[in-house]
Design a protein around this motif. Structure first.
Motif, mmCIF file in Angstrom:
data_model
loop_
_atom_site.group_PDB
_atom_site.id
_atom_site.type_symbol
_atom_site.label_atom_id
_atom_site.label_comp_id
_atom_site.label_asym_id
_atom_site.label_seq_id
_atom_site.Cartn_x
_atom_site.Cartn_y
_atom_site.Cartn_z
ATOM 1 N N LYS A 1 0.843 -1.189 0.000
ATOM 2 C CA LYS A 1 0.000 0.000 0.000
ATOM 3 C C LYS A 1 0.882 1.244 0.000
ATOM 4 C CE LYS A 1 -3.565 -2.217 2.880
ATOM 5 N NZ LYS A 1 -4.236 -2.177 4.210
ATOM 6 N N PRO A 2 0.432 2.347 -0.606
ATOM 7 C CA PRO A 2 1.167 3.603 -0.430
ATOM 8 C C PRO A 2 1.341 3.903 1.056
ATOM 9 C CG PRO A 2 -0.481 3.832 -2.145
ATOM 10 C CD PRO A 2 -0.724 2.488 -1.501
ATOM 11 N N GLY A 3 2.556 4.216 1.452
ATOM 12 C CA GLY A 3 2.863 4.417 2.861
ATOM 13 C C GLY A 3 3.282 3.149 3.575
ATOM 14 N N GLY A 4 3.199 2.006 2.891
ATOM 15 C CA GLY A 4 3.642 0.740 3.474
ATOM 16 C C GLY A 4 5.153 0.613 3.450
ATOM 17 N N HIS A 5 5.662 -0.475 3.990
ATOM 18 C CA HIS A 5 7.107 -0.641 4.064
ATOM 19 C C HIS A 5 7.468 -2.125 4.088
ATOM 20 C CE1 HIS A 5 5.818 -0.674 8.337
ATOM 21 N NE2 HIS A 5 6.761 -1.605 8.475
ATOM 22 N N PHE A 6 8.749 -2.396 3.894
ATOM 23 C CA PHE A 6 9.237 -3.775 3.983
ATOM 24 C C PHE A 6 10.394 -3.852 4.961
ATOM 25 C CE2 PHE A 6 12.103 -2.189 0.632
ATOM 26 C CZ PHE A 6 13.333 -2.662 1.100
ATOM 27 N N SER A 7 10.626 -5.070 5.470
ATOM 28 C CA SER A 7 11.842 -5.403 6.215
ATOM 29 C C SER A 7 12.253 -6.791 5.757
ATOM 30 C CB SER A 7 11.609 -5.375 7.725
ATOM 31 O OG SER A 7 12.817 -5.619 8.430
ATOM 32 N N ILE A 8 13.394 -6.884 5.100
ATOM 33 C CA ILE A 8 13.823 -8.111 4.439
ATOM 34 C C ILE A 8 15.221 -8.490 4.907
ATOM 35 C CG2 ILE A 8 14.578 -9.033 2.202
ATOM 36 C CD1 ILE A 8 12.223 -7.523 0.931
ATOM 37 N N SER A 9 15.376 -9.737 5.340
ATOM 38 C CA SER A 9 16.694 -10.285 5.658
ATOM 39 C C SER A 9 17.208 -11.060 4.449
ATOM 40 C CB SER A 9 16.619 -11.211 6.881
ATOM 41 O OG SER A 9 16.208 -10.501 8.035
ATOM 42 N N ASP A 10 18.478 -10.865 4.118
ATOM 43 C CA ASP A 10 19.012 -11.503 2.922
ATOM 44 C C ASP A 10 20.526 -11.619 3.029
ATOM 45 O OD1 ASP A 10 18.680 -12.748 0.480
ATOM 46 O OD2 ASP A 10 17.676 -11.041 -0.462
ATOM 47 N N VAL A 11 21.130 -12.295 2.058
ATOM 48 C CA VAL A 11 22.577 -12.483 2.009
ATOM 49 C C VAL A 11 23.151 -11.654 0.867
ATOM 50 C CG1 VAL A 11 24.452 -14.145 1.691
ATOM 51 C CG2 VAL A 11 22.421 -14.785 2.996
ATOM 52 N N VAL A 12 24.199 -10.888 1.163
ATOM 53 C CA VAL A 12 24.856 -10.042 0.171
ATOM 54 C C VAL A 12 26.369 -10.199 0.292
ATOM 55 C CG1 VAL A 12 22.981 -8.346 0.079
ATOM 56 C CG2 VAL A 12 24.845 -8.052 1.735
ATOM 57 N N LEU A 13 27.072 -9.643 -0.675
ATOM 58 C CA LEU A 13 28.535 -9.750 -0.731
ATOM 59 C C LEU A 13 29.192 -8.376 -0.691
ATOM 60 C CD1 LEU A 13 28.853 -12.268 -3.715
ATOM 61 C CD2 LEU A 13 28.831 -12.838 -1.279
ATOM 62 N N VAL A 14 30.407 -8.355 -0.179
ATOM 63 C CA VAL A 14 31.315 -7.227 -0.364
ATOM 64 C C VAL A 14 32.622 -7.830 -0.860
ATOM 65 C CG1 VAL A 14 32.584 -5.355 0.725
ATOM 66 C CG2 VAL A 14 30.242 -5.838 1.448
ATOM 67 N N GLY A 15 32.930 -7.606 -2.132
ATOM 68 C CA GLY A 15 34.056 -8.283 -2.762
ATOM 69 C C GLY A 15 33.570 -9.426 -3.638
ATOM 70 N N GLU A 16 34.494 -10.027 -4.374
ATOM 71 C CA GLU A 16 34.136 -11.037 -5.363
ATOM 72 C C GLU A 16 34.415 -12.445 -4.858
ATOM 73 O OE1 GLU A 16 32.593 -10.293 -8.092
ATOM 74 O OE2 GLU A 16 32.772 -8.113 -7.791
ATOM 75 N N LEU A 17 33.441 -13.333 -5.029
ATOM 76 C CA LEU A 17 33.635 -14.738 -4.687
ATOM 77 C C LEU A 17 34.557 -15.408 -5.693
ATOM 78 C CD1 LEU A 17 29.999 -15.920 -3.836
ATOM 79 C CD2 LEU A 17 31.854 -15.543 -2.216
ATOM 80 N N PRO A 18 35.321 -16.413 -5.284
ATOM 81 C CA PRO A 18 36.097 -17.206 -6.248
ATOM 82 C C PRO A 18 35.164 -17.880 -7.247
ATOM 83 C CG PRO A 18 36.772 -17.689 -3.984
ATOM 84 C CD PRO A 18 35.527 -16.861 -3.893
ATOM 85 N N GLU A 19 35.666 -18.098 -8.431
ATOM 86 C CA GLU A 19 34.846 -18.670 -9.498
ATOM 87 C C GLU A 19 34.292 -20.037 -9.119
ATOM 88 O OE1 GLU A 19 32.958 -18.208 -13.210
ATOM 89 O OE2 GLU A 19 34.033 -16.820 -11.888
ATOM 90 N N GLY A 20 35.043 -20.797 -8.353
ATOM 91 C CA GLY A 20 34.569 -22.116 -7.943
ATOM 92 C C GLY A 20 33.316 -22.056 -7.100
ATOM 93 N N LEU A 21 33.151 -20.981 -6.332
ATOM 94 C CA LEU A 21 31.940 -20.806 -5.542
ATOM 95 C C LEU A 21 30.804 -20.246 -6.391
ATOM 96 C CD1 LEU A 21 33.323 -19.334 -2.176
ATOM 97 C CD2 LEU A 21 33.031 -21.722 -2.867
ATOM 98 N N VAL A 22 31.138 -19.331 -7.287
ATOM 99 C CA VAL A 22 30.115 -18.721 -8.151
ATOM 100 C C VAL A 22 29.436 -19.772 -9.012
ATOM 101 C CG1 VAL A 22 29.731 -17.120 -10.060
ATOM 102 C CG2 VAL A 22 31.263 -16.481 -8.179
ATOM 103 N N GLN A 23 30.209 -20.753 -9.480
ATOM 104 C CA GLN A 23 29.674 -21.737 -10.417
ATOM 105 C C GLN A 23 29.031 -22.943 -9.735
ATOM 106 O OE1 GLN A 23 29.443 -21.264 -13.630
ATOM 107 N NE2 GLN A 23 30.487 -19.280 -13.500
ATOM 108 N N ALA A 24 29.003 -22.976 -8.429
ATOM 109 C CA ALA A 24 28.468 -24.141 -7.710
ATOM 110 C C ALA A 24 26.960 -24.006 -7.535
ATOM 111 C CB ALA A 24 29.147 -24.269 -6.349
ATOM 112 N N SER A 25 26.217 -24.863 -8.227
ATOM 113 C CA SER A 25 24.759 -24.789 -8.130
ATOM 114 C C SER A 25 24.274 -25.097 -6.718
ATOM 115 C CB SER A 25 24.112 -25.757 -9.132
ATOM 116 O OG SER A 25 24.500 -27.097 -8.892
ATOM 117 N N GLU A 26 24.991 -25.976 -6.004
ATOM 118 C CA GLU A 26 24.598 -26.284 -4.632
ATOM 119 C C GLU A 26 24.700 -25.050 -3.739
ATOM 120 O OE1 GLU A 26 26.908 -27.941 -6.288
ATOM 121 O OE2 GLU A 26 26.265 -30.039 -6.458
#
Length: 281
Positions: free
Chosen positions: A172-197
């Motif tokens: 609604k207009p005037g509404g808001h969200f609060s969301i917990s999530d995972v983010v990065l600072v810096g680049e992951l190694p390619e082996g982690l980026v490519q891991a579907s698991e």
């Protein structure tokens, strides 16, 4: 990585398996689905057990924060939980909104929706509803929710811009969200980026923290604030499945950070029903 549809299929399969197990099984079998060998979700999860409305049958230990703690939910509010799983955050929110409010949960995994509905039925709640659907195309009318919450889910959504555009639309207009999530600072190694698991485990799908916050602002939200932030340490015994010993040492020395953040944002009170430039109205 795979394309968006393949990633969604992967997530549905992994979380469908997790839905059939208890929190204890999830915490002791790597990711909770035997043989998936992905991240132990207990690395991310916060403790809910002291919160009013907590129901152990709904807690699979899959979160990375407690968004209801910061969401400024009031009695009588309509609350929407994105990626509601077995209903853990919904039942905590229901304890706050009371009998006069409404809690809606949306999850794309059929087994999770079924488990959540079963939990709600056992609790006898008439004002908690679960729907199957995707966050990028929410099965909800515009201007419906006072508050949107989500817990460690949007990092699994391939199109995060569309996800936040939809979040904006249903608030609604005037509404808001609060969301917990995972983010990065810096680049992951390619082996982690490519891991579907590790995508299903909430790591390789994470994007840069500043990019994440910018996407939220571009969706039209105001007063975007990081309410809580904590470092996530992935143990070497998990990293060694994807990286060599030299790569692990280089990763540790790189100062790349994996963070759980809880983010707040307002939809302006005078806002139209959709995000700027979305042409959905």
């Amino acid at each position: 990585m795979n394309n968006a549809e393949e990633l969604k299929k992967l997530v549905k399969e992994k979380y469908g398996e997790i839905a059939l197990q208890s929190k204890e099984q999830n915490e002791t079998s790597c990711c909770g689905a035997t043989g998936c060998c992905t991240v132990d979700y207990a690395i991310f999860a916060d403790n809910y057990t002291q919160l009013e409305g907590y129901n152990p049958d709904a807690d699979l230990g899959l979160g990375c924060g407690v968004p209801t703690e910061f969401a400024q939910i009031k009695p009588g509010d309509v609350v929407l939980d994105l990626g509601s799983g077995a209903g853990n955050d919904c039942f905590v929110a229901r304890a706050i909104v009371g009998d006069t409010g409404k809690v809606l949960g949306v999850d794309m995994t059929e087994a999770m929706v079924a488990k959540a509905r079963d939990n709600a039925e056992k609790l006898g709640f008439h004002n908690v509803e679960f729907r199957q659907g995707e966050i990028e195309d929410l099965p909800l009318a515009a201007n419906r929710a006072d508050v949107v919450i989500s817990n460690c889910v949007l990092n699994l959504v391939p199109d995060k811009r569309k996800a936040f555009s939809e979040t904006y639309r249903v608030l609604k207009p005037g509404g808001h969200f609060s969301i917990s999530d995972v983010v990065l600072v810096g680049e992951l190694p390619e082996g982690l980026v490519q891991a579907s698991e590790l995508y299903a485990g909430c790591v390789s799908g994470a994007i840069q923290k500043e990019d994440y916050l910018q996407i939220i602002r571009e969706a039209g939200f105001e007063n975007v604030t990081v309410q809580k932030e904590k470092v996530i340490q992935v143990p070497d015994e998990i990293l060694k499945d994807y990286l060599s010993e030299d790569e692990i040492r280089a990763f540790r020395a790189s100062n790349t950070g994996i963070f759980s953040i809880t983010v707040y944002g307002d939809k302006p009170a005078a806002a139209a029903c959709c995000a700027p430039g979305s042409n959905c109205c």
